[in-house]
Design a protein around this motif. Structure first.
Motif, PDB file in Angstrom:
ATOM      1  N   TYR A 171      40.876  31.219  32.493  1.00  0.00           N
ATOM      2  CA  TYR A 171      41.487  32.464  32.940  1.00  0.00           C
ATOM      3  C   TYR A 171      43.002  32.281  33.095  1.00  0.00           C
ATOM      4  N   PHE A 172      43.673  32.127  31.971  1.00  0.00           N
ATOM      5  CA  PHE A 172      45.123  31.929  31.979  1.00  0.00           C
ATOM      6  C   PHE A 172      45.817  33.068  31.240  1.00  0.00           C
ATOM      7  N   GLU A 173      46.976  33.457  31.740  1.00  0.00           N
ATOM      8  CA  GLU A 173      47.798  34.414  31.002  1.00  0.00           C
ATOM      9  C   GLU A 173      48.142  33.855  29.628  1.00  0.00           C
ATOM     10  N   ARG A 174      48.407  32.548  29.581  1.00  0.00           N
ATOM     11  CA  ARG A 174      48.758  31.888  28.314  1.00  0.00           C
ATOM     12  C   ARG A 174      47.694  32.095  27.249  1.00  0.00           C
ATOM     13  N   LYS A 175      46.452  32.183  27.672  1.00  0.00           N
ATOM     14  CA  LYS A 175      45.345  32.343  26.728  1.00  0.00           C
ATOM     15  C   LYS A 175      45.264  33.751  26.132  1.00  0.00           C
ATOM     16  N   GLY A 176      46.106  34.658  26.634  1.00  0.00           N
ATOM     17  CA  GLY A 176      46.073  36.017  26.098  1.00  0.00           C
ATOM     18  C   GLY A 176      45.090  36.927  26.796  1.00  0.00           C
ATOM     19  N   LEU A 177      44.697  36.571  28.018  1.00  0.00           N
ATOM     20  CA  LEU A 177      43.689  37.344  28.733  1.00  0.00           C
ATOM     21  C   LEU A 177      44.132  38.784  28.986  1.00  0.00           C
ATOM     22  N   ILE A 178      45.387  38.964  29.355  1.00  0.00           N
ATOM     23  CA  ILE A 178      45.885  40.314  29.623  1.00  0.00           C
ATOM     24  C   ILE A 178      45.812  41.169  28.364  1.00  0.00           C
ATOM     25  N   ASP A 179      46.235  40.611  27.242  1.00  0.00           N
ATOM     26  CA  ASP A 179      46.178  41.352  25.975  1.00  0.00           C
ATOM     27  C   ASP A 179      44.743  41.657  25.574  1.00  0.00           C
ATOM     28  N   PHE A 180      43.848  40.724  25.806  1.00  0.00           N
ATOM     29  CA  PHE A 180      42.428  40.908  25.486  1.00  0.00           C
ATOM     30  C   PHE A 180      41.895  42.166  26.175  1.00  0.00           C
ATOM     31  N   VAL A 181      42.238  42.304  27.456  1.00  0.00           N
ATOM     32  CA  VAL A 181      41.761  43.450  28.235  1.00  0.00           C
ATOM     33  C   VAL A 181      42.456  44.739  27.805  1.00  0.00           C
ATOM     34  N   GLU A 182      43.754  44.660  27.560  1.00  0.00           N
ATOM     35  CA  GLU A 182      44.493  45.860  27.148  1.00  0.00           C
ATOM     36  C   GLU A 182      43.985  46.402  25.815  1.00  0.00           C
ATOM     37  N   ILE A 183      43.670  45.508  24.908  1.00  0.00           N
ATOM     38  CA  ILE A 183      43.155  45.927  23.603  1.00  0.00           C
ATOM     39  C   ILE A 183      41.755  46.528  23.747  1.00  0.00           C
ATOM     40  N   ALA A 184      40.951  45.939  24.634  1.00  0.00           N
ATOM     41  CA  ALA A 184      39.607  46.464  24.873  1.00  0.00           C
ATOM     42  C   ALA A 184      39.655  47.904  25.389  1.00  0.00           C
ATOM     43  N   LYS A 185      40.675  48.210  26.188  1.00  0.00           N
ATOM     44  CA  LYS A 185      40.829  49.585  26.696  1.00  0.00           C
ATOM     45  C   LYS A 185      41.014  50.574  25.545  1.00  0.00           C
ATOM     46  N   LYS A 186      41.661  50.116  24.487  1.00  0.00           N
ATOM     47  CA  LYS A 186      41.933  50.985  23.338  1.00  0.00           C
ATOM     48  C   LYS A 186      40.727  51.107  22.411  1.00  0.00           C
ATOM     49  N   HIS A 197      35.715  29.875  32.658  1.00  0.00           N
ATOM     50  CA  HIS A 197      35.899  29.986  34.100  1.00  0.00           C
ATOM     51  C   HIS A 197      37.065  29.121  34.559  1.00  0.00           C
ATOM     52  N   THR A 198      37.774  29.614  35.556  1.00  0.00           N
ATOM     53  CA  THR A 198      38.805  28.862  36.256  1.00  0.00           C
ATOM     54  C   THR A 198      38.685  29.220  37.730  1.00  0.00           C
ATOM     55  N   PRO A 199      38.769  28.259  38.649  1.00  0.00           N
ATOM     56  CA  PRO A 199      38.685  28.599  40.074  1.00  0.00           C
ATOM     57  C   PRO A 199      39.701  29.678  40.449  1.00  0.00           C
ATOM     58  N   MET A 200      39.233  30.730  41.117  1.00  0.00           N
ATOM     59  CA  MET A 200      40.072  31.885  41.415  1.00  0.00           C
ATOM     60  C   MET A 200      41.295  31.527  42.272  1.00  0.00           C
ATOM     61  N   TYR A 201      41.124  30.535  43.162  1.00  0.00           N
ATOM     62  CA  TYR A 201      42.234  30.191  44.053  1.00  0.00           C
ATOM     63  C   TYR A 201      43.427  29.588  43.308  1.00  0.00           C
ATOM     64  N   SER A 202      43.178  29.142  42.078  1.00  0.00           N
ATOM     65  CA  SER A 202      44.236  28.414  41.355  1.00  0.00           C
ATOM     66  C   SER A 202      45.047  29.286  40.404  1.00  0.00           C
ATOM     67  N   ILE A 203      44.634  30.548  40.223  1.00  0.00           N
ATOM     68  CA  ILE A 203      45.305  31.399  39.235  1.00  0.00           C
ATOM     69  C   ILE A 203      46.060  32.540  39.919  1.00  0.00           C
ATOM     70  N   PRO A 204      47.110  33.050  39.277  1.00  0.00           N
ATOM     71  CA  PRO A 204      47.915  34.126  39.876  1.00  0.00           C
ATOM     72  C   PRO A 204      47.078  35.371  40.192  1.00  0.00           C
ATOM     73  N   LYS A 205      47.511  36.117  41.210  1.00  0.00           N
ATOM     74  CA  LYS A 205      46.771  37.298  41.681  1.00  0.00           C
ATOM     75  C   LYS A 205      46.555  38.319  40.566  1.00  0.00           C
ATOM     76  N   ALA A 206      47.548  38.525  39.711  1.00  0.00           N
ATOM     77  CA  ALA A 206      47.424  39.516  38.638  1.00  0.00           C
ATOM     78  C   ALA A 206      46.247  39.200  37.728  1.00  0.00           C
ATOM     79  N   ILE A 207      46.065  37.927  37.402  1.00  0.00           N
ATOM     80  CA  ILE A 207      44.940  37.513  36.549  1.00  0.00           C
ATOM     81  C   ILE A 207      43.637  37.594  37.330  1.00  0.00           C
ATOM     82  N   ARG A 208      43.686  37.163  38.568  1.00  0.00           N
ATOM     83  CA  ARG A 208      42.503  37.201  39.434  1.00  0.00           C
ATOM     84  C   ARG A 208      41.973  38.631  39.559  1.00  0.00           C
TER      85      ARG A 208
END
Length: 351
Positions: A171-186, A197-208
């Motif tokens: 669950y990293f921004e680097r992996k393109g997760l934000i784009d993945f979701v934005e494209i799915a919306k379209k 999976h990545t432990p939630m406590y270790s990733i930024p709030k926006a990704i969480r």
């Protein structure tokens, strides 16, 4: 010839690409008849082949040096792929780079997965010999199976004729997760499943927040799934879409290619030289291109690249990786013999 494969924090990293890389190394060395141990207390080995970067890893290098052993560092990580990952990663990345260079330069030889990551390391000023060797892929494991595909479809209640796009990653921004979701919306007519999976406590709030709740109904984050279900997903899905912005290789791409899956990636430097656009995969440069390509690929409006893609995986089989690792081991130990011969000559001369 015997190596000590060292992997610090194995349980934590088992779900990552580095974790799978260790399994591949064990298989590869076995294939070419090279003995190895995983026991960090062992002294009965010739080469320390180290994969990780913590304090214990640092101490293992020091211990190996005191024992007069050769050291190969497997450079899986760079400053570039540390950014946009964990909380504070961008602020820490210059220190991480300095730390990595300090560790890597204690080795006799470096191995890194691609010519791209080799170029990055050379750009850090590292002057050690560096071999670009793929992390490899188990072709048999990812051979398409009707039984595995059925397990995937049943697990996710995939309806007949439903189009499914998958990705596998942390669950990293680097992996393109934000784009993945934005494209799915379209593209609400398709299902998008992000495995990993990545432990939630270790990733930024926006990704969480995105993973927990701020994603459309056609996006799913089932977490880390292994075995028949994920292997079935690789071949049964309509597309493997990997919008990562930075990789040192991307084992998941090899897994998809080995599964005879259609692959769509971002056009980034790490793929240049082994992935060829419109031949063994498709590439996009922004979300608009991704959206268009996804629709065309899953609806069969673009030619299949599956067969050519499989050839890429085939060239990086566990067996071939084993031969490349063996060549590096032999080169490192040859240097040891040359050093011993030089010392013997000097001793004779001084006597």
């Amino acid at each position: 010839m015997k190596s000590l494969l060292y992997f610090e924090g194995e349980k934590i990293l088992a779900k990552s690409g580095i974790g799978r890389a260790l399994d591949h190394q064990k298989r590869a060395l076995t294939e070419v008849g090279i003995e190895y141990t995983l026991d960090p207390e062992s002294t009965d080995y010739d080469i320390l082949h180290i994969n990780t970067y913590g304090i214990k890893s640092h101490n293992m290098v020091k211990k190996a040096r005191k024992l007069g052993k050769k050291v190969i560092y497997h450079a899986h990580s760079t400053e570039e792929d540390f950014k946009n990952s964990f909380i504070g990663s961008n602020q820490l990345s210059p220190l991480v780079k300095k730390y990595l260079v300090g560790l890597y330069t204690k080795a006799d030889y470096l191995i890194t997965p691609t010519p791209y990551s080799k170029k990055l390391l050379e750009g850090y000023g590292i002057e050690l010999p560096i071999a670009a060797i793929s992390n490899g892929i188990d072709l048999k494991k990812f051979t398409p199976s009707i039984e595995k595909e059925q397990k995937f479809k049943e697990y996710f209640n995939i309806e007949k004729n439903q189009k499914v796009i998958i990705c596998v990653g942390l669950y990293f921004e680097r992996k393109g997760l934000i784009d993945f979701v934005e494209i799915a919306k379209k593209l609400p007519e398709y299902r998008f499943i992000w495995f990993g999976h990545t432990p939630m406590y270790s990733i930024p709030k926006a990704i969480r927040d995105i993973v927990k709740e701020e994603h459309p109904e056609n996006v799913e984050f089932p977490g880390y799934i292994k075995g028949d279900i994920i292997e079935g997903a690789y071949s049964a899905a309509d597309l493997f879409f990997f919008p990562s912005n930075e990789e040192t290789e991307g084992i998941v791409i090899l897994e998809a290619l080995a599964s005879h899956q259609q692959v769509l990636v971002r056009d980034i430097p790490v793929y240049h030289g082994w992935l060829q656009e419109n031949i063994n995969c498709y590439m996009g440069r922004n979300n608009q291109e991704f959206q268009s390509l996804i629709s065309q690929i899953v609806e069969g409006k673009l030619p299949s690249t599956k067969d050519e893609g499989y050839k890429v995986a085939e060239a990086r089989s566990i067996e071939k990786v084993g031969l490349e690792l063996k060549a590096v081991y032999e080169a490192v130990l040859k240097d040891t013999k040359n050093e011993e011969q030089s010392l013997s000559f000097l001793n004779m001369k001084n006597n």
